[in-house]
Write a protein that holds these residues in place. Structure first.
Motif, mmCIF file in Angstrom:
data_model
loop_
_atom_site.group_PDB
_atom_site.id
_atom_site.type_symbol
_atom_site.label_atom_id
_atom_site.label_comp_id
_atom_site.label_asym_id
_atom_site.label_seq_id
_atom_site.Cartn_x
_atom_site.Cartn_y
_atom_site.Cartn_z
ATOM 1 N N ALA A 170 -10.180 -13.051 0.535
ATOM 2 C CA ALA A 170 -9.992 -11.710 1.112
ATOM 3 C C ALA A 170 -8.506 -11.426 1.321
ATOM 4 N N VAL A 171 -7.814 -12.434 1.803
ATOM 5 C CA VAL A 171 -6.375 -12.256 2.028
ATOM 6 C C VAL A 171 -5.672 -12.060 0.694
ATOM 7 N N TYR A 172 -6.107 -12.809 -0.351
ATOM 8 C CA TYR A 172 -5.516 -12.694 -1.690
ATOM 9 C C TYR A 172 -5.715 -11.299 -2.258
ATOM 10 N N ALA A 173 -6.975 -10.765 -2.108
ATOM 11 C CA ALA A 173 -7.279 -9.433 -2.635
ATOM 12 C C ALA A 173 -6.483 -8.352 -1.910
ATOM 13 N N TYR A 174 -6.350 -8.540 -0.584
ATOM 14 C CA TYR A 174 -5.600 -7.539 0.198
ATOM 15 C C TYR A 174 -4.121 -7.522 -0.197
ATOM 16 N N LYS A 175 -3.539 -8.673 -0.378
ATOM 17 C CA LYS A 175 -2.129 -8.757 -0.778
ATOM 18 C C LYS A 175 -1.942 -8.173 -2.187
ATOM 19 N N LYS A 176 -2.927 -8.402 -3.100
ATOM 20 C CA LYS A 176 -2.840 -7.885 -4.458
ATOM 21 C C LYS A 176 -2.892 -6.367 -4.456
ATOM 22 N N LYS A 227 -2.035 -4.300 -2.024
ATOM 23 C CA LYS A 227 -0.796 -3.748 -1.470
ATOM 24 C C LYS A 227 0.351 -3.857 -2.471
ATOM 25 N N ALA A 228 0.360 -4.929 -3.240
ATOM 26 C CA ALA A 228 1.409 -5.097 -4.237
ATOM 27 C C ALA A 228 1.284 -4.063 -5.348
ATOM 28 N N GLU A 229 0.023 -3.768 -5.764
ATOM 29 C CA GLU A 229 -0.201 -2.753 -6.793
ATOM 30 C C GLU A 229 0.248 -1.381 -6.307
ATOM 31 N N GLU A 230 -0.080 -1.067 -5.040
ATOM 32 C CA GLU A 230 0.326 0.228 -4.483
ATOM 33 C C GLU A 230 1.864 0.335 -4.446
ATOM 34 N N LEU A 231 2.512 -0.727 -4.095
ATOM 35 C CA LEU A 231 3.968 -0.713 -4.032
ATOM 36 C C LEU A 231 4.573 -0.507 -5.419
ATOM 37 N N LEU A 232 4.001 -1.138 -6.430
ATOM 38 C CA LEU A 232 4.502 -0.986 -7.798
ATOM 39 C C LEU A 232 4.302 0.444 -8.293
ATOM 40 N N ARG A 233 3.151 1.059 -7.989
ATOM 41 C CA ARG A 233 2.913 2.451 -8.384
ATOM 42 C C ARG A 233 3.959 3.379 -7.764
#
Length: 366
Positions: free
Chosen positions: A338-344, A346-352
């Motif tokens: 769950a922590v891995y999915a949440y971090k992923k 947030k990282a995708e949103e930041l890249l967009r």
């Protein structure tokens, strides 16, 4: 009251010492009395030494009091920091620097008092030195004037010799014309003939020259004598001006040097006396057995040491435990999906957002 004051001078812990026997308290009161009276002697010695320097009572007393307080504080520190141990040699090794400091203090205290005790003898040595300095000073100053005065006296002698020589010539001419008149020399005719007149005229001319020479050389001699008198007066003035410097040759360094010229044994005896006084508190603590105060002081110091050591050890254990817990907790978090999915996400949103911002910037620059 007095014993309490002397105990304070010894630097002992009164809260511990009050729980000990009267004998133990008297021992530290004696040590404190030695420290106190050593400081008093230091005050007297330094005040006298400074009086010889400043020649002012108030200044000497003020700085002497400061020096006495400094010696008192040093002695109190030396005595209070010596700890009784199970080995005499360990105690002696611990006290060695303090003994050396006590020797230095004893030297500083004893010298001014030695100067006061042997003041008459020192004054005699200084008087002899001043007399020798006065003679040497006169001779040194005379070197500047003696050659000039000798030359002037030689000129006077030459002028007087010139007068005497001319006077002898005139007298010889006088005898010549008298002998001519009496018929004893020359023509051997009695009476005042032409030869007599010629010789008489020659004598009169020589006499006139002699009078002129006496007047001329007399003026020169008076000028030379006046010059000699002026030089002698200047010489006396220079000697008089330099004499106060010699008379003031009785400062601290001069007296110490004069003391060094006296027999060494009395001074050495006084030094040993003050050395014994200064080191007596240390010697008493070294030679005395370990008493109740020493045991109680050791117990209190070791208790504090043990408590501090325990607290330091506990802090180390807490730090190690906390580090181990943190490592375990963050290790378990790394394994959660769950922590891995949440971090992923947030990282995708930041890249967009970064891609959109870069796209807008490029459009504006066209």
């Amino acid at each position: 009251m007095i014993r309490r004051f002397f105990v304070l001078c010894s630097g002992a812990d009164t809260s511990i010492l009050n729980s000990c026997s009267n004998g133990e308290q008297n021992k530290y009161a004696g040590i404190g009395a030695t420290v106190f009276f050593t400081a008093v002697m230091a005050f007297i010695a330094s005040a006298y030494a400074l009086y010889t320097v400043f020649d002012n009572v108030y200044t000497a007393v003020f700085f002497g009091l400061l020096w006495g307080l400094l010696i008192f504080n040093l002695d109190r520190f030396i005595v209070s920091t010596i700890r009784k141990r199970d080995s005499f040699w360990n105690e002696f090794l611990q006290a060695t620097p303090r003994i050396l400091l006590a020797v230095i203090i004893a030297v500083v205290i004893s010298k001014p008092l030695e100067m006061k005790i042997f003041e008459k003898e020192i004054n005699q040595v200084l008087l002899e030195e001043k007399n020798a300095m006065t003679l040497a000073n006169k001779e040194q100053i005379a070197l500047q004037y003696t050659p000039v005065i000798e030359n002037l006296n030689q000129d006077i002698s030459n002028l007087k010799g010139e007068i005497a020589s001319r006077e002898a010539e005139t007298n010889a001419l006088y005898d010549t014309y008298i002998a001519e008149a009496e018929g004893r020399e020359g023509t051997l005719l009695i009476g005042k003939g032409p030869v007599y007149k010629e010789k008489r005229e020659k004598h009169d001319a020589s006499l006139l020259e002699l009078r002129e020479l006496k007047q001329k050389n007399g003026e020169k001699i008076e000028a030379l004598e006046a010059q000699i008198a002026s030089l002698q007066q200047e010489y006396g003035q220079n000697v008089e001006n330099s004499q106060p410097i010699i008379d003031g040759f009785d400062g601290l360094m001069a007296r110490i040097n004069a003391l060094g010229k006296l027999p060494w044994f009395p001074s050495f005896f006084i030094f040993l006396l003050f050395l014994a006084i200064e080191t007596s508190p240390i010697v008493v603590k070294l030679l005395s057995p370990k008493g109740p105060y020493d045991y109680k002081l050791e117990d209190e110091e070791t208790a504090v040491k043990s408590w501090v050591t325990q607290k330091v050890s506990q802090r180390k254990d807490i730090l190690a435990t906390d580090a181990a817990l943190n490592e375990k907790i963050y290790g378990e978090i790394r394994e959660e999906e769950a922590v891995y999915a949440y971090k992923k996400q947030k990282a995708e949103e930041l890249l967009r957002l970064q891609a959109d911002a870069f796209h807008d910037m490029q459009i504006k620059s066209l």
